[in-house]
Design a protein around this motif. Structure first.
Motif, mmCIF file in Angstrom:
data_model
loop_
_atom_site.group_PDB
_atom_site.id
_atom_site.type_symbol
_atom_site.label_atom_id
_atom_site.label_comp_id
_atom_site.label_asym_id
_atom_site.label_seq_id
_atom_site.Cartn_x
_atom_site.Cartn_y
_atom_site.Cartn_z
ATOM 1 N N VAL A 282 0.845 -1.196 0.000
ATOM 2 C CA VAL A 282 0.000 0.000 0.000
ATOM 3 C C VAL A 282 0.883 1.250 0.000
ATOM 4 O O VAL A 282 0.654 2.181 -0.768
ATOM 5 N N ALA A 283 1.907 1.277 0.860
ATOM 6 C CA ALA A 283 2.815 2.425 0.921
ATOM 7 C C ALA A 283 3.487 2.652 -0.433
ATOM 8 O O ALA A 283 3.561 3.781 -0.926
ATOM 9 N N LYS A 284 3.949 1.574 -1.042
ATOM 10 C CA LYS A 284 4.641 1.672 -2.332
ATOM 11 C C LYS A 284 3.710 2.202 -3.419
ATOM 12 O O LYS A 284 4.057 3.133 -4.146
ATOM 13 N N HIS A 285 2.523 1.640 -3.519
ATOM 14 C CA HIS A 285 1.599 2.041 -4.583
ATOM 15 C C HIS A 285 1.048 3.448 -4.371
ATOM 16 O O HIS A 285 0.889 4.210 -5.336
ATOM 17 N N LEU A 286 0.792 3.808 -3.114
ATOM 18 C CA LEU A 286 0.329 5.157 -2.814
ATOM 19 C C LEU A 286 1.396 6.188 -3.195
ATOM 20 O O LEU A 286 1.101 7.205 -3.831
ATOM 21 N N ALA A 287 2.627 5.920 -2.832
ATOM 22 C CA ALA A 287 3.728 6.831 -3.167
ATOM 23 C C ALA A 287 3.933 6.900 -4.676
ATOM 24 O O ALA A 287 4.118 7.983 -5.235
ATOM 25 N N ARG A 288 3.907 5.760 -5.350
ATOM 26 C CA ARG A 288 4.088 5.727 -6.805
ATOM 27 C C ARG A 288 3.001 6.545 -7.497
ATOM 28 O O ARG A 288 3.261 7.309 -8.421
ATOM 29 N N GLU A 289 1.759 6.365 -7.070
ATOM 30 C CA GLU A 289 0.641 7.107 -7.668
ATOM 31 C C GLU A 289 0.854 8.616 -7.489
ATOM 32 O O GLU A 289 0.644 9.403 -8.419
ATOM 33 N N THR A 290 1.288 9.010 -6.297
ATOM 34 C CA THR A 290 1.538 10.423 -6.017
ATOM 35 C C THR A 290 2.656 10.962 -6.897
ATOM 36 O O THR A 290 2.525 12.022 -7.512
ATOM 37 N N LEU A 291 3.763 10.253 -6.956
ATOM 38 C CA LEU A 291 4.902 10.689 -7.763
ATOM 39 C C LEU A 291 4.557 10.742 -9.248
ATOM 40 O O LEU A 291 4.961 11.673 -9.951
ATOM 41 N N ASP A 292 3.803 9.771 -9.719
ATOM 42 C CA ASP A 292 3.396 9.768 -11.126
ATOM 43 C C ASP A 292 2.502 10.968 -11.445
ATOM 44 O O ASP A 292 2.563 11.517 -12.543
ATOM 45 N N THR A 293 1.691 11.380 -10.483
ATOM 46 C CA THR A 293 0.794 12.519 -10.674
ATOM 47 C C THR A 293 1.571 13.788 -11.014
ATOM 48 O O THR A 293 1.133 14.588 -11.834
ATOM 49 N N VAL A 294 2.731 13.960 -10.386
ATOM 50 C CA VAL A 294 3.535 15.174 -10.620
ATOM 51 C C VAL A 294 4.798 14.880 -11.438
ATOM 52 O O VAL A 294 5.679 15.716 -11.519
ATOM 53 N N GLN A 295 4.865 13.698 -12.009
ATOM 54 C CA GLN A 295 6.001 13.267 -12.835
ATOM 55 C C GLN A 295 7.328 13.467 -12.101
ATOM 56 O O GLN A 295 8.272 14.069 -12.608
ATOM 57 N N ALA A 296 7.384 12.932 -10.885
ATOM 58 C CA ALA A 296 8.588 12.999 -10.060
ATOM 59 C C ALA A 296 9.058 11.590 -9.752
ATOM 60 O O ALA A 296 8.350 10.612 -10.013
ATOM 61 N N ASP A 297 10.251 11.496 -9.183
ATOM 62 C CA ASP A 297 10.790 10.194 -8.806
ATOM 63 C C ASP A 297 11.643 10.362 -7.549
ATOM 64 O O ASP A 297 12.277 11.403 -7.360
ATOM 65 N N LEU A 298 11.629 9.372 -6.703
ATOM 66 C CA LEU A 298 12.456 9.342 -5.497
ATOM 67 C C LEU A 298 13.086 7.964 -5.377
ATOM 68 O O LEU A 298 12.494 6.968 -5.791
ATOM 69 N N TYR A 299 14.273 7.907 -4.792
ATOM 70 C CA TYR A 299 14.945 6.624 -4.593
ATOM 71 C C TYR A 299 14.101 5.716 -3.698
ATOM 72 O O TYR A 299 13.957 4.536 -3.948
ATOM 73 N N HIS A 300 13.553 6.295 -2.617
ATOM 74 C CA HIS A 300 12.620 5.585 -1.727
ATOM 75 C C HIS A 300 11.263 6.270 -1.840
ATOM 76 O O HIS A 300 10.961 7.175 -1.067
#
Length: 104
Positions: A39-57
């Protein structure tokens, strides 16, 4: 804990990097079940994809208390998610994404 294809019952524990404003680094490692980790991974991925960003973690923008509020644990099956709460949380998560410094 639930049956898997390989064993009668399995309970996997994962270490996840989560947002923690109390720690100087702004994140800490938290042990959690595989479903919460997903859940943490998918929630973060969805958020980052929304703003076209990326984080190592990616999950470093999600706090443990927020996961606890969103997740509806169900015995012996994948966790449920309160999608209305996810929608309300997204602006907070977006605000936590570090803005890369512009290069001159």
């Amino acid at each position: 804990m639930r049956p898997s294809k390989q064993t009668p019952w399995v309970f996997e524990v994962k270490s996840k990097v989560l947002y923690d404003p109390i720690i100087e680094e702004g994140y800490s490692y938290v042990e959690m079940c595989e479903d919460c980790s997903n859940v943490a991974k998918h929630l973060a991925r969805e958020t980052l994809d929304t703003v076209q960003a990326d984080l190592y973690h990616p999950s470093e923008i999600v706090a443990l208390a927020e996961l606890q509020d969103l997740i509806k644990p169900r015995p012996h099956s994948p966790h449920g998610i309160d999608n209305a709460k996810v929608d309300r949380l997204l602006p907070t998560l977006i605000a936590r994404i570090p803005i890369p410094e512009e290069r001159s």
